[in-house]
Design a protein around this motif. Sequence first.
Motif, PDB file in Angstrom:
ATOM      1  N   VAL A  63       0.823  -1.210   0.000  1.00  0.00           N
ATOM      2  CA  VAL A  63       0.000   0.000   0.000  1.00  0.00           C
ATOM      3  C   VAL A  63       0.853   1.255   0.000  1.00  0.00           C
ATOM      4  O   VAL A  63       0.574   2.212  -0.732  1.00  0.00           O
ATOM      5  CB  VAL A  63      -0.956  -0.007   1.221  1.00  0.00           C
ATOM      6  N   HIS A  67       0.673   4.206  -2.808  1.00  0.00           N
ATOM      7  CA  HIS A  67       0.287   5.583  -2.457  1.00  0.00           C
ATOM      8  C   HIS A  67       1.386   6.576  -2.800  1.00  0.00           C
ATOM      9  O   HIS A  67       1.098   7.694  -3.234  1.00  0.00           O
ATOM     10  CB  HIS A  67      -0.084   5.671  -0.982  1.00  0.00           C
ATOM     11  N   LEU A  70       1.065   7.253  -6.421  1.00  0.00           N
ATOM     12  CA  LEU A  70      -0.143   8.033  -6.708  1.00  0.00           C
ATOM     13  C   LEU A  70       0.059   9.501  -6.375  1.00  0.00           C
ATOM     14  O   LEU A  70      -0.425  10.376  -7.084  1.00  0.00           O
ATOM     15  CB  LEU A  70      -1.314   7.455  -5.914  1.00  0.00           C
ATOM     16  N   HIS A  71       0.817   9.772  -5.319  1.00  0.00           N
ATOM     17  CA  HIS A  71       0.989  11.146  -4.852  1.00  0.00           C
ATOM     18  C   HIS A  71       2.352  11.735  -5.174  1.00  0.00           C
ATOM     19  O   HIS A  71       2.684  12.815  -4.701  1.00  0.00           O
ATOM     20  CB  HIS A  71       0.736  11.212  -3.343  1.00  0.00           C
ATOM     21  N   GLU A 153      -8.193  10.731  -6.446  1.00  0.00           N
ATOM     22  CA  GLU A 153      -7.150  10.069  -5.666  1.00  0.00           C
ATOM     23  C   GLU A 153      -7.749   9.255  -4.526  1.00  0.00           C
ATOM     24  O   GLU A 153      -7.254   8.178  -4.207  1.00  0.00           O
ATOM     25  CB  GLU A 153      -6.145  11.085  -5.116  1.00  0.00           C
ATOM     26  N   LEU A 154      -8.809   9.769  -3.922  1.00  0.00           N
ATOM     27  CA  LEU A 154      -9.453   9.048  -2.822  1.00  0.00           C
ATOM     28  C   LEU A 154     -10.038   7.723  -3.310  1.00  0.00           C
ATOM     29  O   LEU A 154      -9.909   6.699  -2.639  1.00  0.00           O
ATOM     30  CB  LEU A 154     -10.543   9.913  -2.187  1.00  0.00           C
ATOM     31  N   GLU A 157      -7.128   5.385  -3.799  1.00  0.00           N
ATOM     32  CA  GLU A 157      -6.592   4.993  -2.493  1.00  0.00           C
ATOM     33  C   GLU A 157      -7.450   3.909  -1.858  1.00  0.00           C
ATOM     34  O   GLU A 157      -6.931   2.939  -1.295  1.00  0.00           O
ATOM     35  CB  GLU A 157      -6.522   6.197  -1.561  1.00  0.00           C
ATOM     36  N   VAL A 160      -6.810   0.614  -3.549  1.00  0.00           N
ATOM     37  CA  VAL A 160      -5.541   0.032  -3.112  1.00  0.00           C
ATOM     38  C   VAL A 160      -5.700  -0.638  -1.749  1.00  0.00           C
ATOM     39  O   VAL A 160      -5.212  -1.744  -1.522  1.00  0.00           O
ATOM     40  CB  VAL A 160      -4.434   1.110  -3.075  1.00  0.00           C
TER      41      VAL A 160
END
Length: 172
Positions: A63, A67, A70-71, A153-154, A157, A160
């Motif tokens: 995870v 993340h 992603l960020h 993005e949420l 997330e 994931v």
Amino acid sequence: RQVAEALIETLGQNVDGLLGAAEVLAIYRTGQPVDVAGVHDLYITNAAKPPWIFVEAVLDGKVGVAHEQLHATDGVEPFVAVNALAAELRKILACIETSDDVEAARNAGVWGRPNLHYTRRRAQSLGRTAALRLLSGVIHAARQLRQSGTHPELSVEMLVLHARKLVPGSSR
């Protein structure tokens, strides 16, 4: 000089790109010295990697890595992340269904004759049920990205986090 060498090593020798990167680095390090550690923090640690790094992280149940991707600075866009994950899951399911690489590639919508060795290994470890449940979650996330007003993005997330529960051997 060391900062310039680190920028060249990281970003290449395009002068305009290097000047822009130096300006971004100066803004990023406001109130702190501009040094090689700053180059590393901004352009190596936070740098985006190819989408398959995100896909591997999700399918391995990592995870934190997913993340980070992603960020990351210019990281994987949520739509790209979901589409890349769907494509890999289609390949995994095609490998589960047939032992012929050409047929599996055709069923997954892949052109040519790809090397499916690692995909087959992942298919064996993941299993049909988990792959189908993951693909169902990816389809749901893609629909949510297209149709709802939730933050992209949420949505990814949450995908994931749910995927981690389905991946065998991942830490929970």
